[in-house]
Design a protein around this motif. Structure first.
Motif, PDB file in Angstrom:
ATOM      1  N   UNK A 169       1.249   8.955   1.968  1.00 55.59           N
ATOM      2  CA  UNK A 169       2.063   8.033   1.178  1.00 55.59           C
ATOM      3  C   UNK A 169       3.125   7.359   2.040  1.00 55.59           C
ATOM      4  N   UNK A 170       3.777   8.108   2.887  1.00 51.33           N
ATOM      5  CA  UNK A 170       4.792   7.558   3.778  1.00 51.33           C
ATOM      6  C   UNK A 170       4.180   6.569   4.771  1.00 51.33           C
ATOM      7  N   UNK A 171       3.007   6.894   5.296  1.00 52.03           N
ATOM      8  CA  UNK A 171       2.331   5.990   6.230  1.00 52.03           C
ATOM      9  C   UNK A 171       1.955   4.681   5.542  1.00 52.03           C
ATOM     10  N   UNK A 172       1.499   4.752   4.304  1.00 47.99           N
ATOM     11  CA  UNK A 172       1.154   3.539   3.559  1.00 47.99           C
ATOM     12  C   UNK A 172       2.401   2.706   3.292  1.00 47.99           C
ATOM     13  N   UNK A 173       3.511   3.348   2.974  1.00 42.43           N
ATOM     14  CA  UNK A 173       4.761   2.608   2.749  1.00 42.43           C
ATOM     15  C   UNK A 173       5.221   1.886   4.014  1.00 42.43           C
ATOM     16  N   UNK A 174       5.144   2.568   5.157  1.00 45.03           N
ATOM     17  CA  UNK A 174       5.529   1.929   6.421  1.00 45.03           C
ATOM     18  C   UNK A 174       4.583   0.781   6.762  1.00 45.03           C
ATOM     19  N   UNK A 175       3.311   0.933   6.473  1.00 49.99           N
ATOM     20  CA  UNK A 175       2.350  -0.131   6.739  1.00 49.99           C
ATOM     21  C   UNK A 175       2.629  -1.339   5.855  1.00 49.99           C
ATOM     22  N   UNK A 176       2.951  -1.100   4.602  1.00 45.83           N
ATOM     23  CA  UNK A 176       3.300  -2.200   3.696  1.00 45.83           C
ATOM     24  C   UNK A 176       4.582  -2.902   4.161  1.00 45.83           C
ATOM     25  N   UNK A 177       5.564  -2.136   4.601  1.00 44.48           N
ATOM     26  CA  UNK A 177       6.812  -2.729   5.100  1.00 44.48           C
ATOM     27  C   UNK A 177       6.556  -3.574   6.349  1.00 44.48           C
ATOM     28  N   UNK A 178       5.671  -3.113   7.214  1.00 41.24           N
ATOM     29  CA  UNK A 178       5.335  -3.877   8.425  1.00 41.24           C
ATOM     30  C   UNK A 178       4.670  -5.198   8.065  1.00 41.24           C
ATOM     31  N   UNK A 179       3.693  -5.164   7.159  1.00 44.35           N
ATOM     32  CA  UNK A 179       3.016  -6.396   6.774  1.00 44.35           C
ATOM     33  C   UNK A 179       3.964  -7.344   6.040  1.00 44.35           C
ATOM     34  N   UNK A 180       4.888  -6.808   5.249  1.00 40.61           N
ATOM     35  CA  UNK A 180       5.876  -7.653   4.586  1.00 40.61           C
ATOM     36  C   UNK A 180       6.755  -8.348   5.623  1.00 40.61           C
ATOM     37  N   UNK A 181       7.169  -7.609   6.641  1.00 41.53           N
ATOM     38  CA  UNK A 181       8.014  -8.189   7.683  1.00 41.53           C
ATOM     39  C   UNK A 181       7.255  -9.254   8.469  1.00 41.53           C
ATOM     40  N   UNK A 182       6.000  -9.028   8.741  1.00 39.55           N
ATOM     41  CA  UNK A 182       5.197 -10.023   9.453  1.00 39.55           C
ATOM     42  C   UNK A 182       5.051 -11.288   8.620  1.00 39.55           C
ATOM     43  N   UNK A 183       4.840 -11.148   7.331  1.00 37.63           N
ATOM     44  CA  UNK A 183       4.630 -12.299   6.458  1.00 37.63           C
ATOM     45  C   UNK A 183       5.907 -13.122   6.305  1.00 37.63           C
ATOM     46  N   UNK A 184       7.060 -12.476   6.395  1.00 37.98           N
ATOM     47  CA  UNK A 184       8.323 -13.184   6.209  1.00 37.98           C
ATOM     48  C   UNK A 184       8.981 -13.596   7.524  1.00 37.98           C
ATOM     49  N   UNK A 185       8.278 -13.498   8.635  1.00 38.04           N
ATOM     50  CA  UNK A 185       8.756 -14.034   9.900  1.00 38.04           C
ATOM     51  C   UNK A 185       9.819 -13.220  10.599  1.00 38.04           C
ATOM     52  N   UNK A 186       9.833 -11.930  10.432  1.00 38.80           N
ATOM     53  CA  UNK A 186      10.857 -11.104  11.065  1.00 38.80           C
ATOM     54  C   UNK A 186      10.662 -10.994  12.579  1.00 38.80           C
ATOM     55  N   UNK A 187       9.450 -11.232  13.063  1.00 36.03           N
ATOM     56  CA  UNK A 187       9.162 -11.041  14.492  1.00 36.03           C
ATOM     57  C   UNK A 187       8.820 -12.362  15.174  1.00 36.03           C
ATOM     58  N   UNK A 188       9.282 -13.479  14.630  1.00 31.94           N
ATOM     59  CA  UNK A 188       8.932 -14.772  15.207  1.00 31.94           C
ATOM     60  C   UNK A 188       9.688 -15.070  16.497  1.00 31.94           C
ATOM     61  N   UNK A 189      10.964 -14.801  16.544  1.00 31.39           N
ATOM     62  CA  UNK A 189      11.786 -15.143  17.702  1.00 31.39           C
ATOM     63  C   UNK A 189      12.183 -13.867  18.437  1.00 31.39           C
TER      64      UNK A 189
END
Length: 54
Positions: free
Chosen positions: A13-33
């Motif tokens: 469950x914790x691994x799935x939550x971290x994976x969802x948080x990572x994909x959310x961050x990627x979709x919202x441009x957290x790692x662009x610059x």
């Protein structure tokens, strides 16, 4: 033995939550610059003008 099943479930469950948080961050441009934050410390800030107390 039942505690092992509980801990495995919690870790999945914790691994799935971290994976969802990572994909959310990627979709919202957290790692662009990635360049600016590493150079920001090297740049001088503009000096503040102190108020004159005449």
């Amino acid at each position: 033995m039942s505690i092992i099943y509980f801990l495995i479930g919690c870790s999945i469950l914790l691994a799935v939550l971290f994976l969802c948080a990572f994909f959310w961050a990627q979709r919202h441009g957290q790692h662009d610059d990635l360049y600016t934050p590493s150079v920001r410390i090297l740049l001088d800030d503009e000096p503040r003008e102190e108020p004159k107390s005449d």
